[in-house]
Enzyme design. Structure first.
Site, PDB file in Angstrom:
ATOM      1  N   GLU A 122       5.899   2.062  -0.584  1.00 18.59           N
ATOM      2  CA  GLU A 122       6.469   2.737   0.578  1.00 18.59           C
ATOM      3  C   GLU A 122       7.933   2.321   0.719  1.00 18.59           C
ATOM      4  O   GLU A 122       8.226   1.130   0.610  1.00 18.59           O
ATOM      5  CB  GLU A 122       5.715   2.366   1.858  1.00 18.59           C
ATOM      6  CG  GLU A 122       6.249   3.151   3.055  1.00 18.59           C
ATOM      7  CD  GLU A 122       5.554   2.802   4.369  1.00 18.59           C
ATOM      8  OE1 GLU A 122       4.663   1.927   4.397  1.00 18.59           O
ATOM      9  OE2 GLU A 122       5.945   3.401   5.371  1.00 18.59           O
ATOM     10  N   GLY A 262       6.620  -7.636   5.681  1.00 20.17           N
ATOM     11  CA  GLY A 262       5.515  -8.464   6.136  1.00 20.17           C
ATOM     12  C   GLY A 262       4.225  -8.146   5.385  1.00 20.17           C
ATOM     13  O   GLY A 262       3.562  -9.040   4.862  1.00 20.17           O
ATOM     14  N   ALA A 263       3.893  -6.861   5.345  1.00 21.84           N
ATOM     15  CA  ALA A 263       2.645  -6.466   4.703  1.00 21.84           C
ATOM     16  C   ALA A 263       2.602  -4.961   4.527  1.00 21.84           C
ATOM     17  O   ALA A 263       3.367  -4.242   5.159  1.00 21.84           O
ATOM     18  CB  ALA A 263       1.454  -6.909   5.549  1.00 21.84           C
ATOM     19  N   MET A 264       1.664  -4.488   3.682  1.00 22.17           N
ATOM     20  CA  MET A 264       1.606  -3.062   3.355  1.00 22.17           C
ATOM     21  C   MET A 264       0.165  -2.571   3.319  1.00 22.17           C
ATOM     22  O   MET A 264      -0.692  -3.207   2.714  1.00 22.17           O
ATOM     23  CB  MET A 264       2.312  -2.843   2.004  1.00 22.17           C
ATOM     24  CG  MET A 264       2.287  -1.420   1.522  1.00 22.17           C
ATOM     25  SD  MET A 264       3.202  -0.311   2.638  1.00 22.17           S
ATOM     26  CE  MET A 264       2.312   1.213   2.353  1.00 22.17           C
ATOM     27  N   GLU A 265      -0.038  -1.411   3.926  1.00 21.02           N
ATOM     28  CA  GLU A 265      -1.382  -0.884   4.184  1.00 21.02           C
ATOM     29  C   GLU A 265      -1.996  -0.065   3.058  1.00 21.02           C
ATOM     30  O   GLU A 265      -2.856   0.782   3.323  1.00 21.02           O
ATOM     31  CB  GLU A 265      -1.325  -0.008   5.442  1.00 21.02           C
ATOM     32  CG  GLU A 265      -0.555   1.334   5.287  1.00 21.02           C
ATOM     33  CD  GLU A 265       0.910   1.289   5.706  1.00 21.02           C
ATOM     34  OE1 GLU A 265       1.509   0.196   5.659  1.00 21.02           O
ATOM     35  OE2 GLU A 265       1.450   2.359   6.069  1.00 21.02           O
ATOM     36  N   ASN A 266      -1.612  -0.270   1.791  1.00 24.75           N
ATOM     37  CA  ASN A 266      -2.183   0.501   0.677  1.00 24.75           C
ATOM     38  C   ASN A 266      -3.688   0.695   0.854  1.00 24.75           C
ATOM     39  O   ASN A 266      -4.404  -0.233   1.188  1.00 24.75           O
ATOM     40  CB  ASN A 266      -1.948  -0.236  -0.640  1.00 24.75           C
ATOM     41  CG  ASN A 266      -0.559  -0.787  -0.750  1.00 24.75           C
ATOM     42  OD1 ASN A 266       0.398  -0.046  -0.708  1.00 24.75           O
ATOM     43  ND2 ASN A 266      -0.445  -2.109  -0.856  1.00 24.75           N
ATOM     44  N   HIS A 298      -2.752  -4.783  12.223  1.00 26.29           N
ATOM     45  CA  HIS A 298      -1.825  -3.662  12.068  1.00 26.29           C
ATOM     46  C   HIS A 298      -2.108  -2.900  10.769  1.00 26.29           C
ATOM     47  O   HIS A 298      -2.284  -1.675  10.788  1.00 26.29           O
ATOM     48  CB  HIS A 298      -0.385  -4.187  12.090  1.00 26.29           C
ATOM     49  CG  HIS A 298       0.654  -3.145  11.866  1.00 26.29           C
ATOM     50  ND1 HIS A 298       1.348  -2.555  12.899  1.00 26.29           N
ATOM     51  CD2 HIS A 298       1.132  -2.586  10.729  1.00 26.29           C
ATOM     52  CE1 HIS A 298       2.189  -1.671  12.406  1.00 26.29           C
ATOM     53  NE2 HIS A 298       2.098  -1.669  11.082  1.00 26.29           N
ATOM     54  N   GLU A 299      -2.177  -3.613   9.673  1.00 28.12           N
ATOM     55  CA  GLU A 299      -2.395  -2.929   8.388  1.00 28.12           C
ATOM     56  C   GLU A 299      -3.783  -2.313   8.343  1.00 28.12           C
ATOM     57  O   GLU A 299      -3.966  -1.220   7.804  1.00 28.12           O
ATOM     58  CB  GLU A 299      -2.164  -3.885   7.209  1.00 28.12           C
ATOM     59  CG  GLU A 299      -0.821  -4.611   7.189  1.00 28.12           C
ATOM     60  CD  GLU A 299       0.401  -3.727   7.397  1.00 28.12           C
ATOM     61  OE1 GLU A 299       0.321  -2.516   7.146  1.00 28.12           O
ATOM     62  OE2 GLU A 299       1.451  -4.245   7.856  1.00 28.12           O
ATOM     63  N   GLU A 321       3.930   4.329  12.506  1.00 25.74           N
ATOM     64  CA  GLU A 321       4.322   2.950  12.827  1.00 25.74           C
ATOM     65  C   GLU A 321       4.334   2.685  14.339  1.00 25.74           C
ATOM     66  O   GLU A 321       3.822   1.665  14.795  1.00 25.74           O
ATOM     67  CB  GLU A 321       5.672   2.598  12.197  1.00 25.74           C
ATOM     68  CG  GLU A 321       5.653   2.569  10.654  1.00 25.74           C
ATOM     69  CD  GLU A 321       4.657   1.586  10.057  1.00 25.74           C
ATOM     70  OE1 GLU A 321       4.121   0.736  10.799  1.00 25.74           O
ATOM     71  OE2 GLU A 321       4.403   1.670   8.832  1.00 25.74           O
TER      72      GLU A 321
HETATM   73  N1  BES Z   1       4.075   0.228   6.264  1.00 24.42           N
HETATM   74  C1  BES Z   1       4.657  -1.003   6.637  1.00 24.42           C
HETATM   75  C2  BES Z   1       5.210  -1.750   5.460  1.00 24.42           C
HETATM   76  C3  BES Z   1       6.552  -1.270   5.012  1.00 24.42           C
HETATM   77  C4  BES Z   1       7.652  -1.644   5.683  1.00 24.42           C
HETATM   78  C5  BES Z   1       6.711  -0.487   3.915  1.00 24.42           C
HETATM   79  C6  BES Z   1       8.899  -1.213   5.243  1.00 24.42           C
HETATM   80  C7  BES Z   1       7.942  -0.065   3.491  1.00 24.42           C
HETATM   81  C8  BES Z   1       9.052  -0.440   4.126  1.00 24.42           C
HETATM   82  C9  BES Z   1       3.637  -1.905   7.310  1.00 24.42           C
HETATM   83  O1  BES Z   1       2.583  -1.255   7.918  1.00 24.42           O
HETATM   84  C10 BES Z   1       4.379  -2.611   8.401  1.00 24.42           C
HETATM   85  O2  BES Z   1       4.751  -1.978   9.335  1.00 24.42           O
HETATM   86  N2  BES Z   1       4.581  -3.913   8.255  1.00 24.42           N
HETATM   87  C11 BES Z   1       5.357  -4.695   9.155  1.00 24.42           C
HETATM   88  C12 BES Z   1       4.508  -5.619   9.961  1.00 24.42           C
HETATM   89  C13 BES Z   1       3.876  -4.962  11.131  1.00 24.42           C
HETATM   90  C14 BES Z   1       2.951  -5.878  11.848  1.00 24.42           C
HETATM   91  C15 BES Z   1       4.869  -4.411  12.117  1.00 24.42           C
HETATM   92  C16 BES Z   1       6.324  -5.475   8.310  1.00 24.42           C
HETATM   93  O3  BES Z   1       6.149  -5.508   7.103  1.00 24.42           O
HETATM   94  O4  BES Z   1       7.251  -6.042   8.876  1.00 24.42           O
HETATM   95 ZN    ZN Z   2       2.993  -0.416   9.778  1.00 24.90          ZN
END
Ligand code: BES
Ligand code: ZN
Length: 835
Positions: A122, A262-266, A298-299, A321
């Site tokens: 993403e 932080g993390a990714m929801e694959n 969140h994920e 988001e």
């Molecule tokens: N989908 C995002 C990860 C992401 C962020 C992909 C930026 C590509 C570019 C994931 O769901 C997300 O929002 N992660 C947050 C943490 C969340 C608790 C707000 C992050 O990675 O900061």
């Molecule tokens: Zn997210």
């Protein structure tokens, strides 16, 4: 290569010309390179001859259309596109290409974190793996086979359910995964490594048994249990609160050390920054534990809000988001303390989003154009986006909101949709017209300002609200009479530039408590107000906190204007100290406004003046209440989160005294602490006391944790955020530390990122802070553009700075912009800041 500076516009959206019904991927992972075989079933759905696939620096091996191997007269390759000429209505396309994950420092697409192969796709990473229609409205069924050396990479993972495993004679093995749910390419994931894991099970509401696994570096398995517990809590909560059940046989989470975010929801295979998975009492703080719970949830919640229903295009990012942040905030509030959660969420919003909204990078939660999509994972899209959903929740009420989300899931499951589709469901299920709401909150940038006028005459109290624009929002209001009794608590609807509300038959003029729970993300402008009264009598826990903050802010502003410290504030603060309330909440009430919050109230910013006022006020409070604070400190054990929070607050409030007493307290706390929460606060307090050299404690900490990068991040952050002398010199030197690695985003964030948020030294009047950070941005941009443009955010305050700082900043920003080969990520951010 000059960055491509063509912006993409929302108004130019066009449906895709092709559907990709199925995609079969095979990855042959080697140390020198990876061979990707991509077989797609494609169908033309528009009147066009050629198919244009997204790619990046493609190294093509073979290209087949049905059974025909194509020669280079049939296709065109550019830096970013693979065009295949004259394709039929329906066809299979086979692409074999070569990539080099081990050299991928951008950490997008397929890359290596240490010895683990992993992915981050993403928003537009998939095109770095193989040519594709890399846009979220192209959803396909993915089958993935991963092949690698069995001894080096015993674990092979991808999305969906595990289909079959093969062993080959040459010591290699393969695993095939099938994901039955159509998805966009940004949700594709692959992991290969020699990983440790913990496993568990969740039985869904309809009786399906789901296998849950969390993978990590071997040896860290014991630090995954809190994440597993959080996952099960999230799964149950989404069933109970939204009626959403999980939809695959298996849910995998993998923790890696090198991760941009932080993390990714694959789908079925979340990939996490290890910071948001690993925790135990010895190495993680209470805040870390809470952060893990929130991010795991969140994920997980994205499985419905993001994956089952995804975004039509990246301008819709807040669709998934904003909504998912709102969901994780409610989850955390339900599982922990509601009042603390709300205050923390608003604090984050103000500290990050309000600053962004007041800067040249301000944009609506649905942006209208971008150069690099990576730059739009912003506090506005996320945090303000969540506030917008919260307002809808408040307008609809709990029951209708649930009806509306049910309708949303029913209507759009399996589709890629827009924020308007979401609002349609909200409106349809509730009968509330949200057109005016949409035009303001989704399409306009900037924080709305609401002016309040109040009058009282002949028993009638009049509240008049005036805004410059015509935003539509719910405003929770309370009225408290002169005896401290609440006489009104209701939600008003503001739907015009001017709105007046009248309350009759009152004996005395009430005190209004406005925007309770922060029901709308706005800035309130009220005339003089009895904050001390509200600190005492407001029944709304959020507004009690607001009253305290406002009173402190007013006191600080007076000091900045050259007045003496307002003793009424000091008295009111003392009243808070005596309150018998939840200690976590109390610890928040007693926190003085942050430097960032004070900065936002200034027309022209000079951090020296802000620090001076804040330090004087803090010292005065410490000496006034020394005895009381000592009493609180000594009366609390450190066995619970609230007690630790309050104990640490007491220590921090006392620390400006810089006396032997405080030093001994902190030293003792450092020595005897059983939790990381107590240890880091003690260390931080000692590091910031100017009359003490914390070298023994720092050395002890370093030696104890030098093999644990997650803890070393805390060490770097403490030193880089310090008030002590020569911070810049120390930061420069720490870059040579064995533990530090400029390729690992967490380490860059904790050392360089913390320094850039250390206003005292970043904004040093000799320009040294700006120069250092600008040079780092340029160096890191060549390694990882996303990380570099993140650091550039520190310059967002440019417009509001005093002339001295501004001209120093300008020089450094210009230097960044003039750099050969600058990424479009940095070009976009720095370009906007400079205007
Ligand atoms: N989908 C995002 C990860 C992401 C962020 C992909 C930026 C590509 C570019 C994931 O769901 C997300 O929002 N992660 C947050 C943490 C969340 C608790 C707000 C992050 O990675 O900061
Ligand atoms: Zn997210």
């Amino acid at each position: 290569m000059m960055p491509k500076i063509e912006p993409i516009y929302l108004k130019d959206y066009k449906k895709p010309d092709f559907e990709i019904k199925k995609i079969d991927l095979t990855f042959d992972l080697y140390e020198e390179c990876t061979i990707v075989t991509n077989v797609m079933q494609i169908k033309k759905v528009a009147d066009t001859n050629d198919i244009v696939l997204d790619t990046l620096d493609l190294e093509l091996q073979e290209l087949w259309l049905n059974d025909l191997k194509l020669n280079d007269t049939r296709y065109i390759i550019t830096d970013e596109k693979l065009t295949i000429l004259n394709v039929p209505k329906e066809f299979n396309l086979k692409i074999i290409n070569k990539i080099y994950p081990q050299n991928n420092t951008e950490l997008e697409g397929l890359y290596k974190s240490g010895s683990i192969f992993c992915t981050q796709n993403e928003p537009e990473g998939f095109r770095r793996i193989t040519p594709y229609l890399d846009r979220p409205d192209v959803m396909s069924i993915f089958t993935t086979t991963v092949i690698a050396d069995k001894s080096k990479y015993p674990i092979l993972l991808s999305n969906g359910n595990k289909h079959q495993c093969h062993d080959f004679l040459n010591g290699r093995h393969g695993t095939t995964w099938i994901d039955p749910h159509p998805k966009p390419a940004y949700l594709f994931a692959l992991v290969a490594g020699d990983l440790g894991s913990i496993t568990d099970e969740f039985t869904t509401v309809t009786g399906e048994d789901i296998e849950l696994n969390i993978y990590c570096d071997k040896g860290n398995e014991d630090r995954c249990h809190h994440a597993m517990k959080s996952l099960k809590e999230a799964m149950l909560w989404d069933e109970e609160v939204y009626g959403r059940e999980y939809d695959l046989e298996i849910y995998n989470i993998v923790a890696v050390d090198s991760f941009n975010m932080g993390a990714m929801e694959n789908k079925g295979l979340n990939i996490f920054n290890s910071h948001y998975v690993l925790a135990d009492e010895d190495t993680a703080t209470d805040a870390n534990f809470m952060g893990i719970q929130a991010v795991i949830a969140h994920e997980y919640f994205h499985n419905w809000t993001g994956n089952r229903i995804t975004c039509r295009d990246w301008f819709q990012l807040t669709l998934k988001e904003g909504l998912t942040v709102f969901r994780d905030q409610c989850f955390s509030a339900d599982l922990n303390s509601k009042e603390v959660q709300r205050i923390e969420d608003v604090k984050t919003l103000r500290e990050r989003q309000f600053v962004e909204d007041a800067s040249p990078t301000s944009h609506p939660i649905q942006p209208k154009s971008y150069i690099s999509m990576n730059n739009f994972y912003t506090a506005t899209v996320y945090e303000k986006g969540a506030e917008v959903i919260r307002m809808i929740y408040t307008l609809l009420g709990k029951e209708k909101f649930r009806d509306a989300t049910d309708l949303y899931f029913k209507s759009f499951d399996g589709q890629a949709v827009t924020t308007s589709d979401f609002l349609w469901a909200m409106s349809e299920a509730s009968g509330i017209d949200l057109k005016q709401f949409e035009s303001g909150w989704y399409n306009k940038k900037g924080t709305p300002i609401l002016n309040v006028e109040q009058s009282f005459k002949d028993g009638t109290f009049t509240l008049k609200f005036i805004q410059e624009d015509d935003f539509y929002f719910p405003l929770k209001v309370g009225l408290i009479d002169a005896d401290g009794r609440e006489i009104v608590d209701e939600v008003l609807i503001i739907d015009a530039k001017e709105k007046t509300f009248v309350y009759e038959n009152l004996s005395t003029m009430p005190i209004a408590s406005i925007n309770r729970d922060f029901s709308a993300p706005i800035i309130l402008k009220e005339s003089e107000k009895d904050f001390a009264f509200l600190m005492k009598y407001d029944t709304n826990s959020f507004n009690k906190y607001e009253a305290t903050q406002n009173f402190a802010m007013q006191t600080l502003q007076d000091m900045i204007n050259g007045l003496e410290i307002d003793e009424k504030f000091i008295d009111a603060y003392g009243y808070l100290l005596d309150l018998e309330i939840d200690n976590s909440y109390k610890a928040l009430l007693l926190e003085l406004p942050s430097v960032s919050a004070i900065m936002q109230t200034q027309k022209v910013v000079d951090f020296e003046i802000i620090y001076d006022a804040k330090e004087r006020l803090a010292k005065h409070i410490a000496s006034t209440y020394e005895e009381k604070l000592m009493g609180i400190y000594n009366s609390l054990d450190d066995l619970s989160i609230p007690n630790r929070a309050m104990k640490n607050r007491a220590l921090r409030i006392l620390s400006p005294l810089e006396s032997d007493m405080v030093i001994n307290l902190a030293k003792e706390q450092y020595k005897t602490s059983k939790t990381m929460t107590q240890r880091v606060v003690a260390l931080d307090v000692l590091e910031n006391i100017s009359t003490y050299d914390a070298k023994d404690e720092l050395e002890d900490f370093y030696n104890r944790y030098k093999t644990d990068t997650l803890v070393m991040n805390k060490y770097f952050a403490i030193l880089a955020s310090s008030d002590a002398k020569d911070v810049l010199k120390k930061v420069i030197k720490l870059q040579d530390d064995k533990v530090y690695d400029e390729k690992v985003p967490n380490l860059v964030r904790s050392l360089i990122g913390s320094f850039a948020r250390n206003y005292k030294y970043f904004h040093a009047k000799d320009g040294s802070g700006y120069k250092f950070v600008a040079d780092k941005i340029i160096a890191i941009d060549a390694i990882n553009a996303q990380m570099a443009s993140g650091l550039a955010g520190a310059f967002k305050v440019y417009d509001k700075m005093n002339e001295v700082n501004k001209s120093l900043m300008k020089k450094e920003l210009q230097k960044i912009l003039d750099t050969d080969g600058l990424s479009k990520n940095c070009f976009e951010i720095v370009g906007k800041i400079l205007g």
